[in-house]
Design an enzyme around this catalytic site. Sequence first.
Site, PDB file in Angstrom:
ATOM      1  N   HIS A 105      54.111  66.062  -9.304  1.00 47.21           N
ATOM      2  CA  HIS A 105      53.334  64.913 -10.703  1.00 47.21           C
ATOM      3  C   HIS A 105      51.928  65.740 -10.181  1.00 47.21           C
ATOM      4  O   HIS A 105      51.044  66.438  -9.161  1.00 47.21           O
ATOM      5  CB  HIS A 105      53.599  64.321 -10.202  1.00 47.21           C
ATOM      6  CG  HIS A 105      54.931  63.559 -10.204  1.00 47.21           C
ATOM      7  ND1 HIS A 105      56.309  63.320  -9.907  1.00 47.21           N
ATOM      8  CD2 HIS A 105      55.254  62.562 -11.107  1.00 47.21           C
ATOM      9  CE1 HIS A 105      56.962  63.010  -9.915  1.00 47.21           C
ATOM     10  NE2 HIS A 105      56.620  62.305 -11.086  1.00 47.21           N
ATOM     11  N   SER A 153      56.113  58.253 -14.441  1.00 47.50           N
ATOM     12  CA  SER A 153      55.431  57.838 -13.212  1.00 47.50           C
ATOM     13  C   SER A 153      53.999  59.548 -13.943  1.00 47.50           C
ATOM     14  O   SER A 153      52.898  59.069 -13.167  1.00 47.50           O
ATOM     15  CB  SER A 153      56.725  59.402 -12.836  1.00 47.50           C
ATOM     16  OG  SER A 153      56.824  60.366 -12.906  1.00 47.50           O
TER      17      SER A 153
END
Length: 265
Positions: free
Chosen positions: A247, A41
């Site tokens: 993230h 990711s």
Amino acid sequence: MNLRRWRAAAATAALALGLTTLASGVASAEETSHYVALGDSYSSGVGAGSYDSASGDCYRSTRAYPELWAAANSPTSFDFTACSGARTDDVLAGQLGPLTSGTDLVSISIGGNDAGFADTMTTCVLQGESACLAAVEEARAYIAGTLPGKLDAVYDAISARAPSARVVVLGYPRMYELNGSCWFGISERSRAAINAAADDLHLVTSKRAADHGFAYGDVRDDFTGHEICSGDRWLHSTTWPVIESYHPTAEGQSQGYYPQMESLA
């Protein structure tokens, strides 16, 4: 469980979907014709928004560093197979198809999901400092003992399929600015332990990359001053939707990851 605590737990659990130096070739950015972007990711761009709907649960973002590099350097072909939640076995099973003897640039970030970062963060949020520290130590043991072999398998496969490619391995940032501006959440000791695990990932990944003749991009310094608990975050904390939690933001991709990719490709 109150709403804030539920969201924090859900966000960290969502990492299971998200996160869950020398060159091997001679191509430069100006010479690159065929570029393949692999990984998890952090490479697909979860957290940066602007997702390609055709990528489905892989959540590939047009703001991810591979997209930024391809837009700036215009390779003849660009294959973007990085996927949210990918582990090393997923790269081997489903991402290597575009690699050929004509591939002259490959990028990858991988290993965080193998180390169980999502489960570790969930434990830290829900079970307190003692359980958190134990979970981090378990992750660090995996990083030291098992992850090197997992990375070797991926790197060997890349070299076998694309023997002339320059391979750029990107690492992971530290999650937290210590003694920062966070007034709630996990303890400072837990934050420091999580950062130490990120340093372990750096040491193992950089060593395996170097031993395979790959370039390695250490993004920890780029993200210094921009971690969670800083005043200018390039990393999400708890978010809604939860998939983006922990993230890089769009700024993290463009100002943290992209410069490393540009300098090493």
